[in-house]
Design an enzyme around this catalytic site. Sequence first.
Site, PDB file in Angstrom:
ATOM      1  N   GLU A 256      -2.391 -19.523 -38.271  1.00  0.00           N
ATOM      2  CA  GLU A 256      -3.186 -19.992 -39.413  1.00  0.00           C
ATOM      3  C   GLU A 256      -2.285 -19.814 -40.616  1.00  0.00           C
ATOM      4  O   GLU A 256      -1.972 -18.680 -40.976  1.00  0.00           O
ATOM      5  CB  GLU A 256      -4.446 -19.134 -39.584  1.00  0.00           C
ATOM      6  CG  GLU A 256      -5.402 -19.174 -38.416  1.00  0.00           C
ATOM      7  CD  GLU A 256      -6.101 -20.502 -38.286  1.00  0.00           C
ATOM      8  OE1 GLU A 256      -6.034 -21.313 -39.232  1.00  0.00           O
ATOM      9  OE2 GLU A 256      -6.690 -20.741 -37.225  1.00  0.00           O
ATOM     10  N   CYS A 293      -7.010 -18.887 -48.123  1.00  0.00           N
ATOM     11  CA  CYS A 293      -6.269 -19.989 -47.495  1.00  0.00           C
ATOM     12  C   CYS A 293      -7.069 -21.272 -47.537  1.00  0.00           C
ATOM     13  O   CYS A 293      -6.518 -22.366 -47.496  1.00  0.00           O
ATOM     14  CB  CYS A 293      -5.959 -19.622 -46.052  1.00  0.00           C
ATOM     15  SG  CYS A 293      -7.427 -19.100 -45.173  1.00  0.00           S
TER      16      CYS A 293
HETATM   17  P1  NAP Z   1       3.220 -13.496 -44.954  1.00  0.00           P
HETATM   18  O1  NAP Z   1       4.180 -12.968 -45.911  1.00  0.00           O
HETATM   19  O2  NAP Z   1       3.617 -14.620 -44.078  1.00  0.00           O
HETATM   20  O3  NAP Z   1       2.769 -12.233 -44.068  1.00  0.00           O
HETATM   21  C1  NAP Z   1       1.767 -12.349 -43.094  1.00  0.00           C
HETATM   22  C2  NAP Z   1       1.904 -11.212 -42.092  1.00  0.00           C
HETATM   23  O4  NAP Z   1       3.118 -11.370 -41.368  1.00  0.00           O
HETATM   24  C3  NAP Z   1       1.982  -9.836 -42.738  1.00  0.00           C
HETATM   25  O5  NAP Z   1       1.303  -8.924 -41.911  1.00  0.00           O
HETATM   26  C4  NAP Z   1       3.473  -9.542 -42.748  1.00  0.00           C
HETATM   27  O6  NAP Z   1       3.771  -8.171 -42.745  1.00  0.00           O
HETATM   28  C5  NAP Z   1       3.866 -10.162 -41.425  1.00  0.00           C
HETATM   29  N1  NAP Z   1       5.270 -10.515 -41.309  1.00  0.00           N
HETATM   30  C6  NAP Z   1       6.054 -11.094 -42.219  1.00  0.00           C
HETATM   31  N2  NAP Z   1       7.278 -11.301 -41.697  1.00  0.00           N
HETATM   32  C7  NAP Z   1       7.254 -10.817 -40.429  1.00  0.00           C
HETATM   33  C8  NAP Z   1       8.210 -10.706 -39.381  1.00  0.00           C
HETATM   34  N3  NAP Z   1       9.451 -11.158 -39.537  1.00  0.00           N
HETATM   35  N4  NAP Z   1       7.835 -10.142 -38.213  1.00  0.00           N
HETATM   36  C9  NAP Z   1       6.581  -9.687 -38.040  1.00  0.00           C
HETATM   37  N5  NAP Z   1       5.632  -9.756 -38.999  1.00  0.00           N
HETATM   38  C10 NAP Z   1       5.970 -10.306 -40.168  1.00  0.00           C
HETATM   39  O7  NAP Z   1       1.864 -13.973 -45.632  1.00  0.00           O
HETATM   40  P2  NAP Z   1       1.017 -13.226 -46.745  1.00  0.00           P
HETATM   41  O8  NAP Z   1       1.853 -13.275 -47.967  1.00  0.00           O
HETATM   42  O9  NAP Z   1       0.522 -11.919 -46.247  1.00  0.00           O
HETATM   43  O10 NAP Z   1      -0.255 -14.161 -46.870  1.00  0.00           O
HETATM   44  C11 NAP Z   1      -0.325 -15.267 -47.724  1.00  0.00           C
HETATM   45  C12 NAP Z   1      -0.241 -16.544 -46.967  1.00  0.00           C
HETATM   46  O11 NAP Z   1      -1.127 -16.527 -45.858  1.00  0.00           O
HETATM   47  C13 NAP Z   1      -0.637 -17.758 -47.790  1.00  0.00           C
HETATM   48  O12 NAP Z   1       0.316 -18.759 -47.619  1.00  0.00           O
HETATM   49  C14 NAP Z   1      -1.968 -18.196 -47.199  1.00  0.00           C
HETATM   50  O13 NAP Z   1      -2.221 -19.569 -47.279  1.00  0.00           O
HETATM   51  C15 NAP Z   1      -1.859 -17.756 -45.793  1.00  0.00           C
HETATM   52  N6  NAP Z   1      -3.171 -17.501 -45.237  1.00  0.00           N
HETATM   53  C16 NAP Z   1      -3.658 -18.351 -44.312  1.00  0.00           C
HETATM   54  C17 NAP Z   1      -4.905 -18.129 -43.761  1.00  0.00           C
HETATM   55  C18 NAP Z   1      -5.469 -19.049 -42.723  1.00  0.00           C
HETATM   56  O14 NAP Z   1      -6.452 -18.659 -42.084  1.00  0.00           O
HETATM   57  N7  NAP Z   1      -4.939 -20.218 -42.529  1.00  0.00           N
HETATM   58  C19 NAP Z   1      -5.660 -17.029 -44.169  1.00  0.00           C
HETATM   59  C20 NAP Z   1      -5.134 -16.182 -45.127  1.00  0.00           C
HETATM   60  C21 NAP Z   1      -3.878 -16.428 -45.666  1.00  0.00           C
HETATM   61  P3  NAP Z   1       4.098  -7.351 -44.099  1.00  0.00           P
HETATM   62  O15 NAP Z   1       2.920  -7.484 -44.971  1.00  0.00           O
HETATM   63  O16 NAP Z   1       4.332  -5.982 -43.623  1.00  0.00           O
HETATM   64  O17 NAP Z   1       5.303  -8.014 -44.698  1.00  0.00           O
END
Ligand code: NAP
Length: 515
Positions: A256, A293
């Site tokens: 997602e 999101c």
């Molecule tokens: P993110 O930076 O992609 O991080 C998401 C998750 O992935 C976090 O738990 C992060 O951990 C982890 N992560 C990042 N890099 C990783 C790696 N190399 N290996 C393993 N895990 C890793 O996203 P975010 O900034 O938290 O969230 C914002 C984004 O999420 C927005 O773009 C939003 O649109 C999207 N979103 C989508 C939905 C949906 O249902 N479609 C819902 C909510 C949000 P850390 O925090 O420890 O870095």
Amino acid sequence: MIKLANYSQGRWQEGKGSGSTLYDPVLGTALASVNADGLDIAACYDFARTQGGTALRALTYAERAALLKQVVQVLQDNRDKYYDISTRNSGTVKNDTAVDVDGAIYTLSYYAKLGSKLTDQSLRLDGEPESLAKENAFASQHIHVPLRGVALLINAFNFPAWGLWEKAAPALLSGVPIVVKPASATAWLTHEMVKDVIAANILPAGALNIICGRPEGLLDALNALDIVSFTGSADTAATLRNHPRLRHDGVRFNAETDSVNSAILGPDNTDAAADLLVREVVREMTIKSGQKCTAIRRIFVPEARYESIGKAIASKLKTITVGDPRNPEVRMGSLVSRQQKDAIIAGIEQLAANSEILFDGRKETTIQAAPESACVAPVLFGVTKPDTHPLAHKIEVFGPVATIMPYRDAEHAFELARRGMGSLVASVYSEDPQFMAQAAVRLAESHGRVLLVNPEVAKTQTGHGNAMPQSNHGGPGRAGGGEELGGLRALRFYHRTAAVQGAPDVLGHLAPSAP
Ligand code: NAP
């Protein structure tokens, strides 16, 4: 400062490194730290698979549903504490906390109820047997069986409560143990909920595990029968998809990701429909400071209405009080972190360089918090040439930001919505049922959900941005291509489907129902 330990192999374990710190995004005070360095991830997954998975699969669907019901009770009993953590760590006002915390409890209750009605014992039949030979001498029956692996749930920062339980509910109901890895910035709430549920001793050992922080080897230790359900940015999803366990070993992956969702005012262009659109846009821009999101990012209106709708949205945005969520007068709290604030400010500047600004909270809103807090006021952009704009359909500014654009006719509106290259949700505001039905079919080509709003459902509709457990949550293309929720559909991700071929009377013995 609280150290958020990891729950693995049936015990709490602290990481070995220095970890990272969680802050109050308004006051800037350090709240907690996460750290999973040195954790034996392979042992964590192994314990979950062998202990948690075996114990969960020994239960029927209805018995697992009864466990979910007990988990609901624990969460309800601790609800006030969760509200407090959300205010402090996510900067949310009460109404926004409700979307996360009460949304989580509602989703879990929904799956507990749905599961209580399942009469299947250990597998689910998929349709009727199909004959493969003359006189039905040989036949094929599809079955779904709970998968034997572990489900790694990687979550985004914006829904620490709902993000956990909307995934955990169908996983546990399916009989699959989970390891949740919350986003570090807001991991406290997820951690507290897991801690309370573990302390209540409801679930079998190994069924519920949490890893806080970003340890080495999180994906390396998965095996081919495990699965990953990811929520976050498209960039992180792309990195994870490239991992050998996914790319080579075929670990199942649901993503997602981000999305530039749309709201469309129908060409019938009535005042009542326009009012509904304006209200929904303002709500979506400001709930959780636009960190959803599913939030409306693009607004499409008939050309003749571009100016008046822009003004109507702007005048409502002007009345929104922004600041410290502890101040009862504040309606919109802060972003989750100062890093997010920097990212949103950069996104606003990027859009501002190419668009007109119809409401500029940076100038018109007085923020009721210190200037260094992570509060950001809403900004509404206007783009009069949506066909050629370089950014309006591309960038998702994950804050209280949206762009309004005019369209020529219905086909043009659908085409513009499609420019998002796959989104989670589109909403349509109209009083013409025929147009709304046509729009639903056309928008379904590139959206996971379509919300149709006319005055008849003004009070009952569940909201553009609310992911209801009864309806699919996910979207094609840029939105990640994943599917979650949608009632029993959600269970499919946590099951394997197999075709069983045999004599019809043998197939008849496949699935005795629970007594
Ligand atoms: P993110 O930076 O992609 O991080 C998401 C998750 O992935 C976090 O738990 C992060 O951990 C982890 N992560 C990042 N890099 C990783 C790696 N190399 N290996 C393993 N895990 C890793 O996203 P975010 O900034 O938290 O969230 C914002 C984004 O999420 C927005 O773009 C939003 O649109 C999207 N979103 C989508 C939905 C949906 O249902 N479609 C819902 C909510 C949000 P850390 O925090 O420890 O870095």
